[in-house]
Design a protein around this motif. Structure first.
Motif, mmCIF file in Angstrom:
data_model
loop_
_atom_site.group_PDB
_atom_site.id
_atom_site.type_symbol
_atom_site.label_atom_id
_atom_site.label_comp_id
_atom_site.label_asym_id
_atom_site.label_seq_id
_atom_site.Cartn_x
_atom_site.Cartn_y
_atom_site.Cartn_z
ATOM 1 N N THR A 30 -77.490 -18.469 14.371
ATOM 2 C CA THR A 30 -77.569 -19.894 14.043
ATOM 3 C C THR A 30 -78.995 -20.449 14.069
ATOM 4 O OG1 THR A 30 -77.039 -20.281 16.360
ATOM 5 C CG2 THR A 30 -75.220 -20.454 14.794
ATOM 6 N N GLY A 31 -79.957 -19.626 14.486
ATOM 7 C CA GLY A 31 -81.345 -20.098 14.577
ATOM 8 C C GLY A 31 -82.114 -19.886 13.276
ATOM 9 N N SER A 32 -83.407 -20.133 13.362
ATOM 10 C CA SER A 32 -84.254 -20.065 12.173
ATOM 11 C C SER A 32 -84.326 -18.632 11.607
ATOM 12 C CB SER A 32 -85.640 -20.603 12.579
ATOM 13 O OG SER A 32 -86.601 -20.248 11.672
ATOM 14 N N ILE A 33 -84.601 -17.646 12.453
ATOM 15 C CA ILE A 33 -84.629 -16.246 11.986
ATOM 16 C C ILE A 33 -83.221 -15.821 11.575
ATOM 17 C CG2 ILE A 33 -84.909 -13.848 12.766
ATOM 18 C CD1 ILE A 33 -87.570 -15.063 12.357
ATOM 19 N N GLU A 43 -89.917 -11.946 23.209
ATOM 20 C CA GLU A 43 -89.858 -12.023 24.664
ATOM 21 C C GLU A 43 -89.378 -10.703 25.264
ATOM 22 O OE1 GLU A 43 -88.454 -14.132 22.525
ATOM 23 O OE2 GLU A 43 -89.233 -16.151 22.893
ATOM 24 N N ALA A 97 -86.883 -9.585 16.415
ATOM 25 C CA ALA A 97 -87.645 -10.835 16.299
ATOM 26 C C ALA A 97 -87.945 -11.370 17.694
ATOM 27 C CB ALA A 97 -86.844 -11.866 15.509
ATOM 28 N N GLY A 127 -75.769 -19.883 20.074
ATOM 29 C CA GLY A 127 -75.875 -20.440 21.426
ATOM 30 C C GLY A 127 -74.901 -21.589 21.617
ATOM 31 N N ARG A 128 -75.067 -22.659 20.825
ATOM 32 C CA ARG A 128 -74.212 -23.855 20.934
ATOM 33 C C ARG A 128 -73.647 -24.309 19.600
ATOM 34 N NH1 ARG A 128 -75.165 -26.781 25.700
ATOM 35 N NH2 ARG A 128 -76.921 -25.961 26.892
ATOM 36 N N ASN A 129 -74.271 -23.895 18.510
ATOM 37 C CA ASN A 129 -73.942 -24.463 17.202
ATOM 38 C C ASN A 129 -72.690 -23.793 16.595
ATOM 39 O OD1 ASN A 129 -73.944 -25.510 14.621
ATOM 40 N ND2 ASN A 129 -76.165 -25.322 14.350
ATOM 41 N N GLY A 155 -88.327 -22.304 14.548
ATOM 42 C CA GLY A 155 -87.655 -23.030 15.622
ATOM 43 C C GLY A 155 -88.665 -23.849 16.428
ATOM 44 N N ASP A 191 -91.489 -9.879 13.876
ATOM 45 C CA ASP A 191 -92.564 -10.862 13.920
ATOM 46 C C ASP A 191 -93.483 -10.547 12.731
ATOM 47 O OD1 ASP A 191 -93.527 -13.025 15.187
ATOM 48 O OD2 ASP A 191 -94.031 -12.022 17.053
ATOM 49 N N MET A 234 -90.576 -15.882 6.423
ATOM 50 C CA MET A 234 -90.065 -14.837 7.316
ATOM 51 C C MET A 234 -89.097 -13.893 6.614
ATOM 52 S SD MET A 234 -91.601 -14.760 10.090
ATOM 53 C CE MET A 234 -90.622 -13.470 10.817
HETATM 54 P P1 NDP Z 1 -84.252 -20.799 17.150
HETATM 55 O O1 NDP Z 1 -84.410 -21.686 18.324
HETATM 56 O O2 NDP Z 1 -84.282 -21.366 15.799
HETATM 57 O O3 NDP Z 1 -82.879 -19.957 17.302
HETATM 58 C C1 NDP Z 1 -82.564 -19.302 18.507
HETATM 59 C C2 NDP Z 1 -81.206 -18.655 18.438
HETATM 60 O O4 NDP Z 1 -80.834 -18.217 19.756
HETATM 61 C C3 NDP Z 1 -80.089 -19.592 17.995
HETATM 62 O O5 NDP Z 1 -79.084 -18.836 17.348
HETATM 63 C C4 NDP Z 1 -79.568 -20.129 19.331
HETATM 64 O O6 NDP Z 1 -78.264 -20.652 19.221
HETATM 65 C C5 NDP Z 1 -79.588 -18.869 20.141
HETATM 66 N N1 NDP Z 1 -79.650 -19.091 21.584
HETATM 67 C C6 NDP Z 1 -80.425 -19.981 22.255
HETATM 68 N N2 NDP Z 1 -80.232 -19.848 23.587
HETATM 69 C C7 NDP Z 1 -79.321 -18.854 23.749
HETATM 70 C C8 NDP Z 1 -78.717 -18.259 24.890
HETATM 71 N N3 NDP Z 1 -79.012 -18.628 26.144
HETATM 72 N N4 NDP Z 1 -77.831 -17.258 24.685
HETATM 73 C C9 NDP Z 1 -77.517 -16.848 23.445
HETATM 74 N N5 NDP Z 1 -78.042 -17.378 22.318
HETATM 75 C C10 NDP Z 1 -78.946 -18.378 22.479
HETATM 76 O O7 NDP Z 1 -85.364 -19.666 17.325
HETATM 77 P P2 NDP Z 1 -86.107 -18.830 16.191
HETATM 78 O O8 NDP Z 1 -85.120 -18.323 15.210
HETATM 79 O O9 NDP Z 1 -87.298 -19.564 15.756
HETATM 80 O O10 NDP Z 1 -86.660 -17.597 17.055
HETATM 81 C C11 NDP Z 1 -85.819 -16.547 17.477
HETATM 82 C C12 NDP Z 1 -86.686 -15.445 18.055
HETATM 83 O O11 NDP Z 1 -87.516 -14.937 17.018
HETATM 84 C C13 NDP Z 1 -87.644 -15.938 19.146
HETATM 85 O O12 NDP Z 1 -87.815 -14.921 20.072
HETATM 86 C C14 NDP Z 1 -88.936 -16.193 18.385
HETATM 87 O O13 NDP Z 1 -90.064 -16.057 19.201
HETATM 88 C C15 NDP Z 1 -88.885 -15.076 17.362
HETATM 89 N N6 NDP Z 1 -89.630 -15.323 16.138
HETATM 90 C C16 NDP Z 1 -89.343 -16.416 15.363
HETATM 91 C C17 NDP Z 1 -90.033 -16.656 14.194
HETATM 92 C C18 NDP Z 1 -89.682 -17.782 13.281
HETATM 93 O O14 NDP Z 1 -90.212 -17.868 12.175
HETATM 94 N N7 NDP Z 1 -88.778 -18.669 13.645
HETATM 95 C C19 NDP Z 1 -91.130 -15.773 13.781
HETATM 96 C C20 NDP Z 1 -91.300 -14.633 14.624
HETATM 97 C C21 NDP Z 1 -90.581 -14.424 15.771
HETATM 98 P P3 NDP Z 1 -77.938 -22.215 18.851
HETATM 99 O O15 NDP Z 1 -78.957 -22.659 17.871
HETATM 100 O O16 NDP Z 1 -76.551 -22.099 18.278
HETATM 101 O O17 NDP Z 1 -77.939 -22.979 20.132
#
Ligand code: NDP
Length: 387
Positions: A10-13, A123, A120, A36-38, A202, A147, A263
């Motif tokens: 559900t996040g950006s990647i 951490e 990605a 996570g929540r979405n 994100g 990355d 990305m």
């Molecule tokens: P986002 O915040 O957009 O998305 C994070 C994702 O993790 C969402 O699906 C979120 O769910 C989920 N999540 C958050 N907390 C938890 C938890 N406690 N347990 C399980 N799932 C969880 O982050 P990005 O997509 O930007 O980044 C993701 C990873 O990729 C990071 O490590 C970032 O450093 C790395 N990265 C990102 C880049 C980018 O362009 N965005 C580039 C390079 C690396 P929900 O949204 O549903 O709550």
């Protein structure tokens, strides 16, 4: 058909990964999607991609997820244990895109199945690089960097020997405040820090780009992944964000990876590896681009880079301390408890307090990483309370 899962769908990647997979429905069988929540986005994508299971990490999302998936054959589950179970389902390829150290254990579970892990979640490498690589080795699994900088380095290294590498140059856009005067930085607001000049990402990684903590994480990530010495890793500010990284070889050649900031290139490269397939990314027009510029980062302005060098030299559990303190400091900034420049101060203080406790001997354990992570967050909260 490739069996794939997306952790952090559900996040950006995760959404960029969903986009690429949805374009080639005949090529992929989707095993698990997690969020996570979405719940709304998770359910929509699980239906769109025909996933076997959708897992929401927050327990209280289960009822809503079940309602949204009613009438489909998709399993719905919630909570940390369900997330780890989903990550353990066998796949050929798993995207690790949960944000923060919460992504470490799901990634380890996926590796235990011998999958190809598209990483990605930087951490994981920062907190526990040796653990992750050892787990991959034990199960004959592959880790591919996602990355953009590390994907660029990986691509520049194709067919090369790591022994021939003299230096790795990671580029940094400089983030939202690269042209701000130093005296204005402390009063930077959350909204200002959350707007990246070039990349759409994100919120957390966007703020980390403004402090250069993201670049600091990437230095440690490069050290862990490519096993080069800390002094071989350089950072250069490149405001156009078109060159993602360069690799310098002992014969003087410098190989650069160049492309628009999207990305989906790095994700698509990992998805199709070792093949290269067509990707829906913009083609760079060099003439329109005109100039590419570079400048040295000001380490006085960005202490994160110096702290990363210290962590790379120290090794052991110092990466776990660094990451936990950085995440806690970021939470403090987002919550309005500390100012923009205080984030680096918090991380430095926490690293100093843990200085004598970072040795991991010959092997790192997940239990100790978790314990150090929890303790470093507690210490960081105490430090934040003094600001
Ligand atoms: P986002 O915040 O957009 O998305 C994070 C994702 O993790 C969402 O699906 C979120 O769910 C989920 N999540 C958050 N907390 C938890 C938890 N406690 N347990 C399980 N799932 C969880 O982050 P990005 O997509 O930007 O980044 C993701 C990873 O990729 C990071 O490590 C970032 O450093 C790395 N990265 C990102 C880049 C980018 O362009 N965005 C580039 C390079 C690396 P929900 O949204 O549903 O709550």
């Amino acid at each position: 058909m490739k069996r794939v899962s997306i952790l952090g769908a559900t996040g950006s990647i995760g959404q960029n990964t969903v986009d690429l997979i949805a374009r080639e429905p005949g090529d992929f069988h989707v095993v698990a999607l997690t969020g996570g929540r979405n719940t709304a986005r998770l359910a929509d994508d699980a239906i769109r991609l025909g996933a076997e299971v959708a897992v929401i990490a927050h327990e209280n999302g289960l009822d809503d997820l079940r309602t949204r998936l009613a009438g489909t054959s998709i399993e719905a589950a919630a909570g940390r244990a369900a997330l780890l179970d989903a990550a353990s389902r066998p796949t050929d390829w798993t995207m690790s895109a949960i944000v923060g150290s919460a992504g470490l254990e799901p990634g380890l579970r996926a590796l235990a199945n011998g999958t190809c892990l598209a990483l990605a979640n930087k951490e994981s490498l920062v907190c526990a690089g040796s653990l992750l690589l050892a787990e991959a080795g034990r199960h004959d699994a592959t880790i591919l960097p996602v990355d953009s900088e590390h994907s660029a380095i990986f691509q520049a290294l194709a067919g090369e020997e790591i022994a021939a590498v003299e230096r790795i140059v990671i580029t940094a856009s400089g983030g939202a405040f690269r042209d701000w005067p130093l005296e204005k930085l402390q009063s930077a607001t959350l909204a200002e820090a959350s707007a990246h000049p070039n990349w759409d990402m994100g919120q957390r990684i966007t703020i980390d780009s403004a402090t250069l903590f993201n670049k600091a994480m990437e230095m440690i990530e490069a050290r862990e992944f490519f096993r080069v010495r800390p002094e071989q890793i350089e950072v250069v500010i490149h405001p156009e964000s078109l060159i993602h990284a360069l690799v310098g070889f002992r014969d003087g050649a410098l190989m650069a990876h160049v492309g628009p900031p999207d990305m989906r290139h790095a994700i698509g490269y990992a998805l199709n590896w070792p093949e290269r397939r067509h990707l829906p990314v913009e083609r760079l027009d060099l003439v329109k681009t005109g100039q590419l510029t570079f400048r040295e980062p000001d380490e006085a302005r960005h202490p994160a880079l110096r702290l990363a060098r210290e962590v790379m030299e120290t090794g052991g559990y110092s990466g776990a301390v660094f990451n936990a303190a950085k995440e806690a400091a970021l939470d403090g900034f987002i919550a309005g408890q500390i100012g923009f420049l205080d984030m680096a101060g918090v991380v430095e203080t926490v690293l100093e307090r843990f200085a004598a406790r970072t040795d991991c001997g010959t092997s790192m354990t997940l239990e100790t990483v978790h314990a150090i992570d929890g303790e470093a967050r507690r210490v960081a909260s105490e430090v934040i309370a003094t600001f």
